[in-house]
Motif scaffolding. Structure first.
Motif, PDB file in Angstrom:
ATOM      1  N   UNK A 131      10.787  -5.491  -4.439  1.00 31.92           N
ATOM      2  CA  UNK A 131      11.457  -6.747  -4.077  1.00 31.92           C
ATOM      3  C   UNK A 131      11.122  -7.074  -2.626  1.00 31.92           C
ATOM      4  N   UNK A 132      11.291  -8.322  -2.256  1.00 36.72           N
ATOM      5  CA  UNK A 132      11.021  -8.738  -0.881  1.00 36.72           C
ATOM      6  C   UNK A 132      11.879  -7.934   0.088  1.00 36.72           C
ATOM      7  N   UNK A 133      13.157  -7.766  -0.242  1.00 39.94           N
ATOM      8  CA  UNK A 133      14.079  -7.021   0.614  1.00 39.94           C
ATOM      9  C   UNK A 133      13.609  -5.581   0.806  1.00 39.94           C
ATOM     10  N   UNK A 134      13.199  -4.936  -0.266  1.00 37.23           N
ATOM     11  CA  UNK A 134      12.719  -3.555  -0.186  1.00 37.23           C
ATOM     12  C   UNK A 134      11.429  -3.470   0.618  1.00 37.23           C
ATOM     13  N   UNK A 135      10.518  -4.415   0.398  1.00 31.67           N
ATOM     14  CA  UNK A 135       9.250  -4.417   1.141  1.00 31.67           C
ATOM     15  C   UNK A 135       9.504  -4.543   2.639  1.00 31.67           C
ATOM     16  N   UNK A 136      10.395  -5.454   3.011  1.00 28.58           N
ATOM     17  CA  UNK A 136      10.706  -5.639   4.435  1.00 28.58           C
ATOM     18  C   UNK A 136      11.322  -4.371   5.015  1.00 28.58           C
ATOM     19  N   UNK A 137      12.232  -3.752   4.288  1.00 28.81           N
ATOM     20  CA  UNK A 137      12.865  -2.513   4.766  1.00 28.81           C
ATOM     21  C   UNK A 137      11.824  -1.411   4.963  1.00 28.81           C
ATOM     22  N   UNK A 138      10.911  -1.276   4.026  1.00 30.50           N
ATOM     23  CA  UNK A 138       9.869  -0.251   4.146  1.00 30.50           C
ATOM     24  C   UNK A 138       8.941  -0.541   5.324  1.00 30.50           C
ATOM     25  N   UNK A 139       8.601  -1.799   5.532  1.00 34.02           N
ATOM     26  CA  UNK A 139       7.757  -2.150   6.674  1.00 34.02           C
ATOM     27  C   UNK A 139       8.471  -1.819   7.987  1.00 34.02           C
ATOM     28  N   UNK A 140       9.771  -2.091   8.035  1.00 31.53           N
ATOM     29  CA  UNK A 140      10.547  -1.760   9.238  1.00 31.53           C
ATOM     30  C   UNK A 140      10.547  -0.256   9.482  1.00 31.53           C
ATOM     31  N   UNK A 141      10.781   0.528   8.436  1.00 26.52           N
ATOM     32  CA  UNK A 141      10.807   1.988   8.578  1.00 26.52           C
ATOM     33  C   UNK A 141       9.454   2.546   9.002  1.00 26.52           C
ATOM     34  N   UNK A 142       8.384   1.876   8.594  1.00 27.19           N
ATOM     35  CA  UNK A 142       7.032   2.325   8.947  1.00 27.19           C
ATOM     36  C   UNK A 142       6.578   1.773  10.297  1.00 27.19           C
ATOM     37  N   UNK A 143       7.437   0.976  10.929  1.00 30.96           N
ATOM     38  CA  UNK A 143       7.098   0.341  12.216  1.00 30.96           C
ATOM     39  C   UNK A 143       5.851  -0.529  12.108  1.00 30.96           C
ATOM     40  N   UNK A 144       5.722  -1.220  10.987  1.00 33.17           N
ATOM     41  CA  UNK A 144       4.599  -2.124  10.763  1.00 33.17           C
ATOM     42  C   UNK A 144       5.079  -3.546  11.011  1.00 33.17           C
ATOM     43  N   UNK A 145       4.442  -4.233  11.941  1.00 28.93           N
ATOM     44  CA  UNK A 145       4.852  -5.599  12.264  1.00 28.93           C
ATOM     45  C   UNK A 145       3.910  -6.646  11.682  1.00 28.93           C
ATOM     46  N   UNK A 146       2.727  -6.242  11.300  1.00 30.21           N
ATOM     47  CA  UNK A 146       1.762  -7.172  10.703  1.00 30.21           C
ATOM     48  C   UNK A 146       1.630  -6.821   9.225  1.00 30.21           C
ATOM     49  N   UNK A 147       2.203  -7.650   8.379  1.00 34.80           N
ATOM     50  CA  UNK A 147       2.235  -7.377   6.945  1.00 34.80           C
ATOM     51  C   UNK A 147       0.834  -7.195   6.357  1.00 34.80           C
ATOM     52  N   UNK A 148      -0.160  -7.810   6.969  1.00 29.42           N
ATOM     53  CA  UNK A 148      -1.537  -7.679   6.460  1.00 29.42           C
ATOM     54  C   UNK A 148      -2.027  -6.236   6.499  1.00 29.42           C
ATOM     55  N   UNK A 149      -1.438  -5.427   7.364  1.00 30.53           N
ATOM     56  CA  UNK A 149      -1.830  -4.021   7.459  1.00 30.53           C
ATOM     57  C   UNK A 149      -1.212  -3.176   6.352  1.00 30.53           C
ATOM     58  N   UNK A 150      -0.311  -3.780   5.570  1.00 34.31           N
ATOM     59  CA  UNK A 150       0.429  -2.996   4.589  1.00 34.31           C
ATOM     60  C   UNK A 150       0.241  -3.450   3.149  1.00 34.31           C
ATOM     61  N   UNK A 151      -0.577  -4.448   2.944  1.00 38.33           N
ATOM     62  CA  UNK A 151      -0.744  -4.941   1.579  1.00 38.33           C
ATOM     63  C   UNK A 151      -2.160  -4.715   1.073  1.00 38.33           C
ATOM     64  N   UNK A 152      -2.254  -4.655  -0.238  1.00 37.73           N
ATOM     65  CA  UNK A 152      -3.528  -4.462  -0.917  1.00 37.73           C
ATOM     66  C   UNK A 152      -3.659  -5.577  -1.937  1.00 37.73           C
ATOM     67  N   UNK A 153      -4.799  -6.236  -1.948  1.00 35.37           N
ATOM     68  CA  UNK A 153      -5.047  -7.287  -2.932  1.00 35.37           C
ATOM     69  C   UNK A 153      -5.282  -6.648  -4.293  1.00 35.37           C
ATOM     70  N   UNK A 154      -4.639  -7.192  -5.299  1.00 38.08           N
ATOM     71  CA  UNK A 154      -4.794  -6.706  -6.665  1.00 38.08           C
ATOM     72  C   UNK A 154      -5.799  -7.595  -7.367  1.00 38.08           C
ATOM     73  N   UNK A 155      -6.858  -6.987  -7.849  1.00 37.48           N
ATOM     74  CA  UNK A 155      -7.843  -7.768  -8.582  1.00 37.48           C
ATOM     75  C   UNK A 155      -7.408  -7.834 -10.032  1.00 37.48           C
ATOM     76  N   UNK A 158       0.837  -1.199   0.000  1.00 38.93           N
ATOM     77  CA  UNK A 158       0.000   0.000   0.000  1.00 38.93           C
ATOM     78  C   UNK A 158       0.874   1.252   0.000  1.00 38.93           C
ATOM     79  N   UNK A 159       0.551   2.224  -0.857  1.00 36.43           N
ATOM     80  CA  UNK A 159       1.289   3.498  -0.835  1.00 36.43           C
ATOM     81  C   UNK A 159       1.173   4.214   0.513  1.00 36.43           C
ATOM     82  N   UNK A 160       0.188   3.839   1.305  1.00 41.34           N
ATOM     83  CA  UNK A 160       0.039   4.441   2.635  1.00 41.34           C
ATOM     84  C   UNK A 160       1.233   4.121   3.532  1.00 41.34           C
ATOM     85  N   UNK A 161       1.917   3.013   3.242  1.00 43.08           N
ATOM     86  CA  UNK A 161       3.128   2.674   3.986  1.00 43.08           C
ATOM     87  C   UNK A 161       4.171   3.767   3.762  1.00 43.08           C
TER      88      UNK A 161
END
Length: 75
Positions: free
Chosen positions: A46-70, A6-9
């Motif tokens: 990339x997985x590495x970039x996604x993890x780094x961004x989640x860490x910087x956003x202090x997000x520990x539950x990945x479900x709060x940061x993803x959006x399903x693409x239809x 999610x761009x909200x991250x």
């Protein structure tokens, strides 16, 4: 089924860290401004970039940061 970050991250990182630009965010994350721009437009990082961004956003539950693409139905 596909998912994207999610761009909200990115917005959360900018807000939490007091960044006024995506260039500052990119520098902190160790990626290019183009990568940040691509994520904002819906590209999957990339997985590495996604993890780094989640860490910087202090997000520990990945479900709060993803959006399903239809996906469009097959023709």
């Amino acid at each position: 089924m596909r998912y994207k970050l999610s761009p909200l991250v990115l917005d959360k990182i900018r807000s939490n860290r007091g960044f006024s630009s995506d260039a500052q965010l990119a520098h902190e994350a160790g990626v290019t401004v183009g990568t940040i721009s691509n994520i904002r437009r819906g590209a999957t990082p990339s997985f590495k970039t996604a993890i780094r961004l989640l860490e910087l956003a202090d997000i520990t539950d990945v479900r709060a940061a993803i959006v399903k693409v239809t996906e469009a139905p097959a023709a």
